[in-house]
Design a protein around this motif. Structure first.
Motif, PDB file in Angstrom:
ATOM      1  N   SER A 237       0.805  -1.227   0.000  1.00 36.53           N
ATOM      2  CA  SER A 237       0.000   0.000   0.000  1.00 36.53           C
ATOM      3  C   SER A 237       0.839   1.279   0.000  1.00 36.53           C
ATOM      4  N   GLY A 238       0.317   2.309  -0.664  1.00 32.82           N
ATOM      5  CA  GLY A 238       0.987   3.599  -0.667  1.00 32.82           C
ATOM      6  C   GLY A 238       0.675   4.426   0.546  1.00 32.82           C
ATOM      7  N   SER A 239      -0.435   4.133   1.221  1.00 35.62           N
ATOM      8  CA  SER A 239      -0.864   5.080   2.247  1.00 35.62           C
ATOM      9  C   SER A 239      -1.012   4.509   3.657  1.00 35.62           C
ATOM     10  N   VAL A 240      -0.945   3.194   3.827  1.00 30.88           N
ATOM     11  CA  VAL A 240      -1.062   2.660   5.195  1.00 30.88           C
ATOM     12  C   VAL A 240       0.284   2.830   5.910  1.00 30.88           C
TER      13      VAL A 240
ATOM     14  N   TYR B 275       6.131  -1.092  -1.928  1.00 29.35           N
ATOM     15  CA  TYR B 275       5.136  -0.270  -2.636  1.00 29.35           C
ATOM     16  C   TYR B 275       5.579   0.051  -4.063  1.00 29.35           C
ATOM     17  N   PRO B 276       4.917  -0.549  -5.053  1.00 32.30           N
ATOM     18  CA  PRO B 276       5.221  -0.203  -6.442  1.00 32.30           C
ATOM     19  C   PRO B 276       4.366   0.991  -6.854  1.00 32.30           C
ATOM     20  N   LEU B 277       5.007   2.064  -7.291  1.00 33.79           N
ATOM     21  CA  LEU B 277       4.284   3.284  -7.648  1.00 33.79           C
ATOM     22  C   LEU B 277       3.836   3.192  -9.104  1.00 33.79           C
TER      23      LEU B 277
ATOM     24  N   GLN C 293       5.923   8.674   5.846  1.00 29.61           N
ATOM     25  CA  GLN C 293       5.522  10.026   5.465  1.00 29.61           C
ATOM     26  C   GLN C 293       5.854  10.303   3.997  1.00 29.61           C
ATOM     27  N   LYS C 294       7.078   9.979   3.584  1.00 31.01           N
ATOM     28  CA  LYS C 294       7.485  10.179   2.183  1.00 31.01           C
ATOM     29  C   LYS C 294       6.566   9.377   1.252  1.00 31.01           C
ATOM     30  N   ARG C 295       6.270   8.147   1.691  1.00 31.47           N
ATOM     31  CA  ARG C 295       5.423   7.289   0.861  1.00 31.47           C
ATOM     32  C   ARG C 295       4.027   7.886   0.713  1.00 31.47           C
ATOM     33  N   SER C 296       3.501   8.458   1.785  1.00 31.03           N
ATOM     34  CA  SER C 296       2.158   9.020   1.684  1.00 31.03           C
ATOM     35  C   SER C 296       2.164  10.298   0.843  1.00 31.03           C
ATOM     36  N   GLU C 297       3.292  11.021   0.842  1.00 32.59           N
ATOM     37  CA  GLU C 297       3.413  12.191  -0.032  1.00 32.59           C
ATOM     38  C   GLU C 297       3.447  11.763  -1.504  1.00 32.59           C
ATOM     39  N   LEU C 298       4.182  10.686  -1.764  1.00 35.87           N
ATOM     40  CA  LEU C 298       4.220  10.159  -3.127  1.00 35.87           C
ATOM     41  C   LEU C 298       2.840   9.673  -3.549  1.00 35.87           C
ATOM     42  N   HIS C 299       2.145   9.072  -2.608  1.00 34.33           N
ATOM     43  CA  HIS C 299       0.808   8.557  -2.913  1.00 34.33           C
ATOM     44  C   HIS C 299      -0.159   9.694  -3.233  1.00 34.33           C
ATOM     45  N   LEU C 300      -0.054  10.765  -2.467  1.00 35.90           N
ATOM     46  CA  LEU C 300      -0.908  11.931  -2.744  1.00 35.90           C
ATOM     47  C   LEU C 300      -0.582  12.508  -4.129  1.00 35.90           C
ATOM     48  N   ALA C 301       0.694  12.599  -4.452  1.00 34.59           N
ATOM     49  CA  ALA C 301       1.078  13.079  -5.794  1.00 34.59           C
ATOM     50  C   ALA C 301       0.517  12.152  -6.874  1.00 34.59           C
ATOM     51  N   ALA C 302       0.527  10.853  -6.577  1.00 30.10           N
ATOM     52  CA  ALA C 302       0.013   9.875  -7.547  1.00 30.10           C
ATOM     53  C   ALA C 302      -1.493  10.023  -7.771  1.00 30.10           C
ATOM     54  N   VAL C 303      -2.195  10.471  -6.746  1.00 30.76           N
ATOM     55  CA  VAL C 303      -3.636  10.714  -6.895  1.00 30.76           C
ATOM     56  C   VAL C 303      -3.871  11.825  -7.923  1.00 30.76           C
ATOM     57  N   TRP C 304      -3.073  12.890  -7.847  1.00 25.13           N
ATOM     58  CA  TRP C 304      -3.190  13.956  -8.846  1.00 25.13           C
ATOM     59  C   TRP C 304      -2.828  13.449 -10.243  1.00 25.13           C
ATOM     60  N   ILE C 305      -1.697  12.759 -10.308  1.00 23.85           N
ATOM     61  CA  ILE C 305      -1.119  12.339 -11.588  1.00 23.85           C
ATOM     62  C   ILE C 305      -1.969  11.281 -12.275  1.00 23.85           C
ATOM     63  N   ASN C 306      -2.500  10.366 -11.482  1.00 23.54           N
ATOM     64  CA  ASN C 306      -3.253   9.269 -12.092  1.00 23.54           C
ATOM     65  C   ASN C 306      -4.764   9.421 -11.921  1.00 23.54           C
TER      66      ASN C 306
ATOM     67  N   GLY D  17      -8.145   4.463  -7.285  1.00 21.74           N
ATOM     68  CA  GLY D  17      -7.789   5.426  -6.246  1.00 21.74           C
ATOM     69  C   GLY D  17      -8.782   5.485  -5.105  1.00 21.74           C
ATOM     70  N   PRO D  18      -8.395   6.239  -4.060  1.00 24.49           N
ATOM     71  CA  PRO D  18      -9.217   6.293  -2.841  1.00 24.49           C
ATOM     72  C   PRO D  18     -10.669   6.734  -3.101  1.00 24.49           C
TER      73      PRO D  18
END
Lengths: 258, 258
Positions: free
Chosen positions: A91-94, A109-111, A157-170, B216-217
């Motif tokens: 998971s990207g966010s847990v 976590y594979p992005l 924390q870094k992973r959840s930041e990447l995950h948030l960026a991925a929400v925008w991007i994807n 996504g979420p």
């Protein structure tokens, strides 16, 4: 430090399928698959030459279990796995600290976005690794290195930041394409016309930043067209159009208000 | 009906440059370039072996002038061109009926984003043609057909609908990438990590619709993560995140309100 060579996979969705196939291809052995969905679980087990486990308790206790379930099932699944068994989840966010601690608990976590029926070359996919136990983190790193040359350590924390960026991007770019698709269908037009534009939009970002690449009425401060477009839209889509245009105008310091 | 073989191009920006080069490559002759910007204008004239005109009045009066200026200059530029001269413009949103009528006035709209220094293969780019004079429309169609195999007739309304769709597909997706880029920079992370995801997001749309591709979420109705992300954002970006998530949830008929 032992290398991880044989693993069980818990789940049979898109992530489980791509990782199982990718890891097997690079020499790892997938010994067992467990999945609540027996149909896709047995199918995946067959594909990677693994045994299908009817219960989590049937998974070998001394080898890694890779949990590839949706985020909200990770915690409950973990409670069914003996505390001494090494476990990692995708998971990207847990957050690691949000789960019951155990000696070997990690993140793998594979992005990337995984789609049923679409094989992905994992080699360029970034993997982000985290574990409380340093040796175990290195083992997970090496496991990811079997399939990718973009493996990094990253804390929760870094992973959840990447995950948030991925929400925008994807997630959100995809939703904008959906809005466009739906609008064109209503107008008896096809999204096909827009495919070359969509591809070039992304490809040009290999050469220039998104900041530099911005074009369009809002970028030019052409409020006549922005207003004309707003008149054609309604509801949430109108509001999204307005907010995005305002934000573009603000970004490029044109101070007019819509 | 005469074929259009020799043309003048008015403008020296990205659209002018790509069309001039593309048309020349396919056998059209670009005899003159006029541009307010003498530096880029002369450079383009040199590249396509054309004469640089110091004044609009120096452009030949009997051959097509292709206006490649920003939308808001089209009307004023037109007033400097004799009424008998055939003219076409490349805008997605300027309506034919909004301009002073003349016997040969048309639209030559390539649905693509053009970037300085990036050569585009025009062959797959859709061109949308419109003119009040049917013969002239056919001539413009044939001119576009020199460089592309995707040429269509479209009236001003259809063209403006396509242009609105293009704003979602190009301008707004690009802005989402910018938001993501900026966020990652603030967190000392790089957009590089997200490049494979961005590419796959678009490539998978060759196989499945954006409706089906949504993940996504918000798609899963995972409000815990949506709320966690909202807490990390502020201002307009928070509002954009909220609206897009709400709209995804609504699209997939999950009725919870954030």
């Amino acid at each position: 430090m032992n290398e991880i060579n044989t693993i069980s996979i818990l789940g049979s969705g898109n992530v489980a399928t791509q990782l199982a196939k990718g890891l097997k291809l690079e020499g790892a052995r997938i010994s067992h698959i467990y999945s609540r969905n027996q149909i896709t679980g047995k199918e995946l087990a067959l594909q990677v030459n693994a045994e299908f486990a009817e219960e989590i308790s049937q998974l070998p206790k001394e080898q890694l279990i890779l949990i590839c379930t949706p985020d909200d099932q990770i915690s409950s699944v973990l409670s069914d796995i003996p505390l001494e068994t090494p476990v990692a989840y995708t998971s990207g966010s847990v957050e690691l600290s949000s789960l019951t601690q155990r000696s070997h608990l990690g993140v793998f976590y594979p992005l990337q976005t995984f789609t049923k029926g679409r094989e992905i070359n994992l080699f360029e996919i970034p993997f982000f690794i985290e574990a409380t136990n340093t040796d175990f983190a290195q083992q997970l790193f090496n496991l990811a290195w079997k399939v990718s040359r973009k493996v990094y350590f990253a804390d929760s924390q870094k992973r959840s930041e990447l995950h948030l960026a991925a929400v925008w991007i994807n997630n959100f770019t995809n939703h904008l394409v959906y809005i466009s698709d739906k609008y064109l269908q209503e107008k008896q037009l096809s999204i096909e016309f827009l495919q070359p534009l969509l591809k070039e939009t992304i490809q040009k970002l290999d050469q220039i930043s998104a900041y530099e690449a911005q074009t369009g009425p809002a970028r030019r401060g052409d409020l006549t067209i922005v207003k004309k477009h707003l008149e054609k839209l309604h509801g949430a889509e109108r509001e999204i159009y307005r907010l995005l245009s305002e934000n573009i105008i603000k970004t490029y310091s044109i101070d007019d208000k819509l």
